[in-house]
Write a protein that holds these residues in place. Structure first.
Motif, PDB file in Angstrom:
ATOM      1  N   ILE A  59       0.927   4.076  -3.307  1.00  7.95           N
ATOM      2  CA  ILE A  59       0.770   5.749  -2.840  1.00  7.95           C
ATOM      3  C   ILE A  59       1.897   6.090  -2.523  1.00  7.95           C
ATOM      4  O   ILE A  59       1.262   7.415  -4.194  1.00  7.95           O
ATOM      5  N   LEU A  86      -7.230   8.297  -2.439  1.00  7.77           N
ATOM      6  CA  LEU A  86      -7.199   7.168  -1.127  1.00  7.77           C
ATOM      7  C   LEU A  86      -7.627   7.483  -0.362  1.00  7.77           C
ATOM      8  O   LEU A  86      -7.937   6.182   0.556  1.00  7.77           O
ATOM      9  N   GLU A 121       0.955   6.571  -6.836  1.00  8.62           N
ATOM     10  CA  GLU A 121       0.251   7.935  -6.587  1.00  8.62           C
ATOM     11  C   GLU A 121       1.057   9.303  -6.988  1.00  8.62           C
ATOM     12  O   GLU A 121       0.407  10.087  -7.703  1.00  8.62           O
ATOM     13  N   GLU A 160       0.881  -1.018  -0.076  1.00  6.11           N
ATOM     14  CA  GLU A 160      -0.008   0.326   0.029  1.00  6.11           C
ATOM     15  C   GLU A 160       1.073   0.976   0.028  1.00  6.11           C
ATOM     16  O   GLU A 160       0.931   2.244  -1.226  1.00  6.11           O
TER      17      GLU A 160
END
Length: 379
Positions: A192, A251, A195, A188
């Motif tokens: 992120i 998110l 992103e 995760e």
């Protein structure tokens, strides 16, 4: 609070086992007494009860340690020799349980033996718990040999082996789940990070290019062109900020369905570029894996952003075709007569990396007098 409450149930069970260990033998054939064999039963019962009580106290002390600090680990002081108090207590409990079980022919001593074996497997690594398990088996075999029947405790030996294996399997399963949870957290974090990189890296690099060009133009007294560069840098900063906010919102919330997300991107393109954006979606309507949908949306977003920057005044077409095996996403635009802003291409590099992580491919280049971005990923 939760940590303390989680120790109440096993502590109560162990205290209950100690009470049964003391009470049940009172009505047994070989009951505790003050002479002969009865005295030996009394002494063994008392010693085993005290050992089990010591284990309960050790467990309670462990439960009151601050989070992240294991008292079992704190037994090993860096300034002193190792002091495995709990391990010694469990080994002693095994010996006492075997002796008491032999004298009373079963009873609560068998339960104490099984509990001790299970605890040592749960609390200690295999290299320390295995000797204690072998001690229990060896003790039972020795007791049978001394009684003249080596197979006397065969059922109890098999029970101990079964408890050992079940406890070890449960411990390994718990460790595997913890490792999977850590891997999920790391994955995760990586998602992120991708992103943020995909959204900001290319816009920031393009801003630096424009600002550096503006500085050079100002030194050459070409203020009009410098102002144009600064305006482009401001537009890139504004676009990057909007995309960052959109990413943070995505998110925090559940992402919309893929057709809805693509439709929003098309509407945003038409609003910002004042040009048409045709959207065509074919194939069965079904939700894909979250990482697959995210890759498709981010690729479409990056491609449409590049159309606005590098081919201003050009319309765009977004085509998505999915079948049970693959998803094809194509973003095309004709050539533009207007001059676009330069770019470093970091966004497409990030999209290509995302596609490769999913086992897909991404290609981008000129096609039939226009530009095509083609993403193919497993569905």
């Amino acid at each position: 609070m939760r940590r303390a409450l989680s120790g109440i149930v096993p502590t109560a069970l162990r205290l209950g086992a100690i009470v049964l260990l003391i009470v049940v033998p009172l009505s047994a054939t070989s009951a505790p007494g003050l002479t002969g064999t009865a005295l030996a039963v009394t002494l063994l019962t008392a010693a085993l009860a005290l050992t089990m009580l010591a284990l309960v106290l050790l467990s309670l002390r462990n439960a009151h340690e601050p989070p992240g600090v294991s008292w079992w680990k704190s037994l090993r002081s860096p300034r002193q020799a190792p002091q495995p108090v709990a391990l010694i207590a469990l080994g002693l409990a095994v010996i006492l349980s075997v002796a008491l079980s032999t004298m009373t022919h079963g009873g609560p001593a068998v339960g104490a033996l099984l509990i001790s074996v299970s605890l040592v497997v749960t609390r200690f690594p295999l290299r320390q718990s295995l000797p204690v398990g072998l001690l229990a088996i060896g003790g039972l075999l020795m007791a049978g040999v001394l009684a003249g029947d080596p197979t006397q405790n065969l059922t109890l030996i098999l029970g101990n082996c079964l408890i050992f294996l079940i406890s070890y399997a449960a411990k390994q399963r718990k460790a595997t789940r913890a490792a999977e949870a850590r891997e999920a957290v790391l994955a995760e974090r990586a998602r992120i990070a991708r992103e943020i990189h995909d959204i900001l890296a290319h816009s920031l690099s393009a801003q630096l290019v424009h600002l550096e060009g503006a500085k050079l133009l100002l030194r050459a007294d070409r203020s009009a062109e410098a102002l144009d560069r600064v305006t482009h840098a401001r537009d890139l900063a504004k676009s990057g900020l909007e995309e960052a906010r959109r990413a943070v919102s995505a998110l925090r919330e559940d992402p919309p369905a893929l057709p809805v997300a693509l439709r929003r991107l098309a509407e945003d393109f038409e609003s910002a570029a004042h040009q048409a954006c045709t959207l065509r979606i074919s194939g069965p309507e079904q939700r894909l894996a979250p990482e697959t949908e995210l890759a498709l949306v981010r690729t479409a977003q990056e491609a449409l952003t590049n159309v606005r920057r590098h081919a201003p005044g050009s319309p765009a077409t977004v085509e998505l075709e999915c079948d049970p095996a693959w998803c094809d996403l194509r973003i095309t635009n004709p050539a533009s007569a207007e001059k676009g802003s330069p770019g470093g291409g970091y966004g497409l590099v990030g999209m290509r990396e995302r596609a490769e992580l999913l086992g897909g491919t991404l290609s981008a280049g000129e096609r039939d007098g226009g530009f095509l971005v083609h993403l193919k990923v497993p569905s």
